[in-house]
Design an enzyme around this catalytic site. Structure first.
Site, short mmCIF file in Angstrom:
data_model
loop_
_atom_site.label_atom_id
_atom_site.label_comp_id
_atom_site.label_asym_id
_atom_site.label_seq_id
_atom_site.Cartn_x
_atom_site.Cartn_y
_atom_site.Cartn_z
CE LYS A 1 47.46 23.35 42.23
NZ LYS A 1 46.90 24.35 43.16
CG HIS B 1 46.25 34.31 49.40
ND1 HIS B 1 47.10 34.20 48.33
CD2 HIS B 1 45.26 33.40 49.17
CE1 HIS B 1 46.67 33.25 47.49
NE2 HIS B 1 45.55 32.76 47.99
NE ARG C 1 38.61 33.28 44.34
CZ ARG C 1 39.55 32.56 43.78
NH1 ARG C 1 40.69 33.13 43.45
NH2 ARG C 1 39.39 31.29 43.51
CB SER D 1 47.97 32.33 43.04
OG SER D 1 47.86 32.57 44.41
O1 PNS Z 1 44.96 27.37 47.31
P1 PNS Z 1 44.32 26.08 46.89
O2 PNS Z 1 45.21 25.38 45.90
O3 PNS Z 1 42.92 26.27 46.40
O4 PNS Z 1 44.24 25.12 48.20
C1 PNS Z 1 43.69 23.84 48.12
C2 PNS Z 1 43.92 23.05 49.41
C3 PNS Z 1 45.38 23.13 49.81
C4 PNS Z 1 43.08 23.63 50.52
C5 PNS Z 1 43.48 21.57 49.15
O5 PNS Z 1 44.00 21.16 47.94
C6 PNS Z 1 43.96 20.62 50.24
O6 PNS Z 1 43.52 20.68 51.35
N1 PNS Z 1 44.92 19.75 49.86
C7 PNS Z 1 45.53 18.80 50.76
C8 PNS Z 1 45.14 17.37 50.39
C9 PNS Z 1 43.76 17.05 50.93
O7 PNS Z 1 43.53 17.06 52.12
N2 PNS Z 1 42.85 16.75 49.99
C10 PNS Z 1 41.51 16.41 50.34
C11 PNS Z 1 40.56 17.56 50.21
S1 PNS Z 1 39.09 16.93 49.55
#
Ligand code: PNS
Length: 161
Positions: free
Chosen positions: A41, A17, A90, A128
């Site tokens: 979560k 990150h 990745r 993570s």
């Molecule tokens: O580190 P992560 O958990 O892979 O991040 C995922 C993240 C935060 C980018 C994604 O879950 C997100 O944008 N969540 C906010 C809710 C949202 O907008 N969902 C619609 C996406 S399709």
């Protein structure tokens, strides 16, 4: 001015990150690291802890700020006037999920574009989840996270080293 957001759970922030933040901050005017407040979560670190750890790591980066958000990413982006989402890729296994999110976000708001940076080879295996798995067994996480976080992560598992 191009304001971008690097969204994620960052539970915890990894060296992968940090590398992404450093590299993407060079190509946008302003980068907001957006920490998702996902109550569903079960996170190891609280939202406040995650935000403060990222602030600690990015204090010397002049165009990087850290904030938390909940709800939809596209809604939050409107609020802070950001139009670019930065995500790391990745491996090919990330691609399908990331493509779906990027396309969905673009359908929701056509001004929103997602840019992908390929993860530094050094960290392409890292997540993570891997950090938490190793730390929970007292494994060596020094190649995974910033040195100043190591004790704090072990402490969550009541491990002192
Ligand atoms: O580190 P992560 O958990 O892979 O991040 C995922 C993240 C935060 C980018 C994604 O879950 C997100 O944008 N969540 C906010 C809710 C949202 O907008 N969902 C619609 C996406 S399709």
């Amino acid at each position: 001015m191009k304001r971008a957001i690097y969204p994620g759970s960052f539970d915890p922030l990894t060296l992968g990150h940090v590398d992404m933040i450093e590299r993407s901050a060079k190509i946008v005017d302003e980068l907001v690291v957006g920490v998702l407040n996902n109550s569903a979560k079960n996170s190891l670190f609280s939202l406040e802890e995650r935000v403060s750890m990222i602030k600690e790591m990015t204090a010397s980066m002049p165009n990087v700020t850290v904030a938390s958000f909940d709800g939809l990413l596209v809604d939050y982006m409107k609020e802070i006037d950001a139009t670019i989402i930065v995500r790391g890729l990745r491996a090919v296994t990330d691609f399908e999920y990331e493509l779906q999110i990027a396309q969905t976000n673009h359908v929701q708001n056509a001004n929103v574009e997602t840019i992908f940076l390929t993860t530094n080879l050094k960290y392409s295996y890292l997540s993570s989840t891997i950090v938490k798995e190793f730390a929970s067994y007292g494994g060596d996480i020094s190649n995974f996270v910033p040195a100043c976080f190591i004790d704090r992560i072990y402490a969550k598992y009541h491990i002192s080293k």
